[in-house]
Design a protein around this motif. Structure first.
Motif, PDB file in Angstrom:
ATOM      1  N   GLU A 165       0.821  -1.216   0.000  1.00  0.00           N
ATOM      2  CA  GLU A 165       0.000   0.000   0.000  1.00  0.00           C
ATOM      3  C   GLU A 165       0.852   1.262   0.000  1.00  0.00           C
ATOM      4  OE1 GLU A 165      -2.284  -0.549   3.564  1.00  0.00           O
ATOM      5  OE2 GLU A 165      -3.725  -1.886   2.582  1.00  0.00           O
ATOM      6  N   ASN A 187       2.347   2.574   2.501  1.00  0.00           N
ATOM      7  CA  ASN A 187       1.950   3.329   3.682  1.00  0.00           C
ATOM      8  C   ASN A 187       3.170   3.512   4.585  1.00  0.00           C
ATOM      9  OD1 ASN A 187       0.895   4.248   6.109  1.00  0.00           O
ATOM     10  ND2 ASN A 187      -0.951   2.994   5.950  1.00  0.00           N
ATOM     11  N   ASN A 192       2.750   3.429   8.512  1.00  0.00           N
ATOM     12  CA  ASN A 192       2.525   2.074   8.997  1.00  0.00           C
ATOM     13  C   ASN A 192       3.818   1.254   8.933  1.00  0.00           C
ATOM     14  OD1 ASN A 192       1.037   0.021  10.084  1.00  0.00           O
ATOM     15  ND2 ASN A 192      -0.121  -0.437   8.233  1.00  0.00           N
TER      16      ASN A 192
END
Length: 159
Positions: free
Chosen positions: A31, A33, A36
């Motif tokens: 993703e 991210n 994260n």
């Protein structure tokens, strides 16, 4: 009785958590991210630090009970000793086997994530070089076998 089953039990818990984190890390890498990914890296570091402390505790216990050589403790010496023990150590043998299996799974997942991360880094480097105006003809090989640009005369950043 050697109080080592609790060390293997906690190691098993940590390895299960680590396996789950590695799955989450792979998803976060997919993703892209970054928050994260950084959070997961911090959690992994905490788990690995605890795992190192458990390993030290286990080795110190084995040395204390004269199971392994204090100067050069060996995993093989412990395994050989464990095989010689009666059925009272079955739980420890089972936990050790489960920990070894979980460790193999974690190593495989970590290697997979490392390959994903490497691919993402190469892609980002390539995109960055495109933004700087570099092309494949103006690159040289580094000592590690990677490439790097040799000229930055024509960059989009200067425009």
């Amino acid at each position: 009785m050697l109080p080592i089953a609790s060390v293997f039990s906690r190691s098993k818990e940590i390895l299960c958590q680590l396996s789950s984190l590695l799955d989450s890390e792979r998803i976060a890498l997919g993703e892209l991210n970054s928050e994260n990914i950084i959070n997961i890296a911090s959690q992994k570091s905490t788990l690995l630090d605890e795992m190192n402390l458990l390993n030290e505790r286990r080795v110190n216990l084995l040395i204390k009970f004269n199971i392994v050589d204090p100067k050069k403790p060996s995993e093989d010496a412990f395994k050989a000793w464990l095989l010689e023990q009666d059925s009272s150590m079955d739980e420890t043998r089972q936990l050790m086997t489960e920990c070894e299996a979980l460790l193999t799974v974690c190593k495989t997942k970590n290697t997979t994530n490392a390959h994903i991360l490497s691919t993402l880094q190469k892609r980002n480097k390539h995109l960055f070089e495109l933004l700087q105006g570099h092309n494949d003809k103006s690159k040289v090989y580094t000592a590690r076998g990677a490439t790097r640009p040799i000229s930055s005369k024509h960059t989009l950043g200067r425009a």
